[in-house]
Design an enzyme around this catalytic site. Structure first.
Site, PDB file in Angstrom:
ATOM      1  N   GLY A  11       0.838  -1.207   0.000  1.00 16.13           N
ATOM      2  CA  GLY A  11       0.000   0.000   0.000  1.00 16.13           C
ATOM      3  C   GLY A  11       0.871   1.254   0.000  1.00 16.13           C
ATOM      4  O   GLY A  11       1.862   1.315   0.720  1.00 16.13           O
ATOM      5  N   ALA A  22      15.295  11.157  -1.852  1.00 17.15           N
ATOM      6  CA  ALA A  22      16.503  11.125  -1.018  1.00 17.15           C
ATOM      7  C   ALA A  22      17.462  10.032  -1.487  1.00 17.15           C
ATOM      8  O   ALA A  22      18.678  10.243  -1.548  1.00 17.15           O
ATOM      9  CB  ALA A  22      16.106  10.902   0.443  1.00 17.15           C
ATOM     10  N   ARG A  72       0.870  -5.180  -5.115  1.00 17.41           N
ATOM     11  CA  ARG A  72       1.104  -6.349  -4.261  1.00 17.41           C
ATOM     12  C   ARG A  72       1.205  -7.529  -5.209  1.00 17.41           C
ATOM     13  O   ARG A  72       0.219  -7.938  -5.793  1.00 17.41           O
ATOM     14  CB  ARG A  72      -0.042  -6.528  -3.262  1.00 17.41           C
ATOM     15  N   ASP A 103       5.775  -5.003   5.835  1.00 17.98           N
ATOM     16  CA  ASP A 103       6.408  -6.292   6.130  1.00 17.98           C
ATOM     17  C   ASP A 103       6.396  -7.251   4.937  1.00 17.98           C
ATOM     18  O   ASP A 103       7.329  -8.034   4.754  1.00 17.98           O
ATOM     19  CB  ASP A 103       5.808  -6.935   7.388  1.00 17.98           C
ATOM     20  N   THR A 126       4.454   2.703   5.402  1.00 21.61           N
ATOM     21  CA  THR A 126       3.048   2.271   5.465  1.00 21.61           C
ATOM     22  C   THR A 126       2.316   3.186   6.444  1.00 21.61           C
ATOM     23  O   THR A 126       2.891   3.604   7.448  1.00 21.61           O
ATOM     24  CB  THR A 126       2.897   0.803   5.939  1.00 21.61           C
ATOM     25  N   ASP A 128       0.077   2.212   8.341  1.00 25.07           N
ATOM     26  CA  ASP A 128      -0.391   1.401   9.475  1.00 25.07           C
ATOM     27  C   ASP A 128       0.514   1.473  10.710  1.00 25.07           C
ATOM     28  O   ASP A 128       0.081   1.143  11.813  1.00 25.07           O
ATOM     29  CB  ASP A 128      -0.518  -0.076   9.067  1.00 25.07           C
ATOM     30  N   ASP A 130       2.762  -0.530  11.549  1.00 20.80           N
ATOM     31  CA  ASP A 130       2.745  -1.869  12.156  1.00 20.80           C
ATOM     32  C   ASP A 130       4.042  -2.641  11.910  1.00 20.80           C
ATOM     33  O   ASP A 130       4.016  -3.851  11.715  1.00 20.80           O
ATOM     34  CB  ASP A 130       1.547  -2.666  11.618  1.00 20.80           C
ATOM     35  N   ARG A 172      -5.269  -2.371   9.212  1.00 24.34           N
ATOM     36  CA  ARG A 172      -5.252  -3.844   9.206  1.00 24.34           C
ATOM     37  C   ARG A 172      -5.404  -4.395  10.621  1.00 24.34           C
ATOM     38  O   ARG A 172      -6.295  -3.988  11.334  1.00 24.34           O
ATOM     39  CB  ARG A 172      -3.938  -4.359   8.598  1.00 24.34           C
TER      40      ARG A 172
HETATM   41  O1  F6P Z   1      -1.562  -1.393   4.621  1.00 24.23           O
HETATM   42  C1  F6P Z   1      -2.125  -0.181   4.270  1.00 24.23           C
HETATM   43  C2  F6P Z   1      -3.607  -0.296   4.083  1.00 24.23           C
HETATM   44  O2  F6P Z   1      -4.117   0.978   3.764  1.00 24.23           O
HETATM   45  C3  F6P Z   1      -4.377  -0.896   5.266  1.00 24.23           C
HETATM   46  O3  F6P Z   1      -4.581   0.014   6.305  1.00 24.23           O
HETATM   47  C4  F6P Z   1      -5.636  -1.352   4.582  1.00 24.23           C
HETATM   48  O4  F6P Z   1      -6.247  -2.411   5.273  1.00 24.23           O
HETATM   49  C5  F6P Z   1      -5.142  -1.812   3.245  1.00 24.23           C
HETATM   50  O5  F6P Z   1      -3.903  -1.164   3.014  1.00 24.23           O
HETATM   51  C6  F6P Z   1      -6.064  -1.540   2.104  1.00 24.23           C
HETATM   52  O6  F6P Z   1      -5.528  -2.098   0.964  1.00 24.23           O
HETATM   53  P1  F6P Z   1      -6.081  -1.837  -0.500  1.00 24.23           P
HETATM   54  O7  F6P Z   1      -5.682  -0.455  -0.896  1.00 24.23           O
HETATM   55  O8  F6P Z   1      -5.423  -2.867  -1.328  1.00 24.23           O
HETATM   56  O9  F6P Z   1      -7.562  -1.954  -0.418  1.00 24.23           O
END
Ligand code: F6P
Length: 324
Positions: A11, A22, A72, A103, A126, A128, A130, A172
């Site tokens: 994402g 950079a 992805r 990750d 990201t 998130d 995370d 997520r």
């Molecule tokens: O990992 C980033 C993120 O925005 C998450 O918060 C969310 O669940 C996911 O990607 C959404 O993915 P997509 O854009 O593929 O729907």
């Protein structure tokens, strides 16, 4: 070291462009060529790789998204496609890679080091937040600001109409976005995957918080065990028959927009450091920021299962909520 590649994967997040900039500037400054790989591992397989010059990265520091594109890639999980991707790198004599992503991106990079001995440096990008080994990921701060701005607006109408709003945010399986936007927006409750969600208790809280005002903001992390904002609202309804309940799913607005100053600085520091680490002969490392310092770990750390990096936010929130 003469030629390196850079990609963004997974994402997108605000600040990725500042990071690409950079890497390119630091690389060229050290006398090497930097190649941009389009759409992450997908473009590596499909041989969509181009040299990046100063001109390519001029005027991009303020742009959201990623000029390289992202994806992805399911194919990259298969060795035959990874071999094809590596053949494309070798054709251009690309010796090492800088990977900006989450990750999944790091896990993909590790296979390149393990199977083909290609040095990689991972930069956490990201919304998130995370990823282990760093307190901040690129894009998280901007995302928090975007969410808080949106919640402030919803609060205006929520209070005018005496409504209870369930606002769903991304993240997520992680509750960082929810937790910290709840603190920053003064939400009355927050539901996150890291804690147990008790629906009757939530209904009680809403009733008690209201004290005749009948307007609350409940932030719901999309990964909460009881479901997203819509499901939570449905589950609470039987306990709050007389209340006017609404839900709002903020969605992909959280991933866009011009990066905050914090994210631009974080991205720039990490991008420059990644190039320096490759020059020092490091491989399989990820960069993090702890406090104000950049730190480095084996990239394996960034791919371990997520657990809360610290619970100070949860503690703070409990205190705020119990004080009403
Ligand atoms: O990992 C980033 C993120 O925005 C998450 O918060 C969310 O669940 C996911 O990607 C959404 O993915 P997509 O854009 O593929 O729907």
């Amino acid at each position: 070291l003469k030629r390196i590649g850079v990609l963004t994967s997974g994402g997108d997040s605000p600040g990725m462009n500042a990071c690409i900039r950079a890497v390119v500037k630091a690389g060229i400054g050290k006398g090497i060529q930097v190649f941009g790989i389009e759409d992450g591992y997908k473009g590596m397989i499909e041989d969509r790789i181009r040299e990046l010059t100063y001109t390519d990265v001029n005027n991009i520091i303020h742009l959201g998204g990623t000029i390289l594109g992202t994806a992805r890639s399911e194919e990259f999980k298969l060795k035959e496609w990874r071999e094809k991707a590596v053949a494309n790198l070798r054709k251009l004599q690309i010796e090492a890679l800088i990977l900006i992503g989450g990750d999944g991106t790091f896990a993909g990079g590790m296979t390149l080091t393990n199977e083909f001995d290609i040095p990689i440096i991972g930069i956490p990008g990201t919304i998130d937040n995370d990823i282990h080994g760093t307190e901040f990921t690129i894009g998280y701060d901007t995302c928090l600001n975007t969410v808080v701005e949106a919640v402030d607006k919803i609060r205006d109408t929520a209070s005018s109409h005496h409504r209870v709003f369930f606002i769903e945010v991304m993240g997520r399986a992680s509750g960082y976005i929810a937790l910290n936007t709840a603190i920053a927006s003064g939400a009355e409750s927050v539901l996150i995957p890291e804690t147990v969600t008790d629906i009757p208790l939530l209904a009680d809280q809403i009733r008690n918080q209201n004290k005749g005002i009948r307007s609350s903001i409940i932030i719901v992390a999309e990964g909460d065990e009881e479901g997203g904002a819509k499901e939570i609202m449905k589950k609470v309804k039987p306990y709050l028959e007389t209340y006017d309940l609404k839900c709002s799913i903020l969605g992909h607005i959280q991933r866009g927009g011009s990066p905050s100053a914090f994210d631009r600085i974080l991205a720039t520091r990490m991008g420059v450091k990644a190039v320096e680490l490759l020059f020092e002969g490091k491989k399989s490392m990820m960069i993090g920021q702890i406090g104000r310092d950049l730190v480095f770990h084996n990239i394996l750390e960034g791919t371990t299962d997520h657990v809360s990096k610290d619970d100070s936010g949860i503690g703070l929130l409990k205190l705020l909520l119990t004080k009403g």
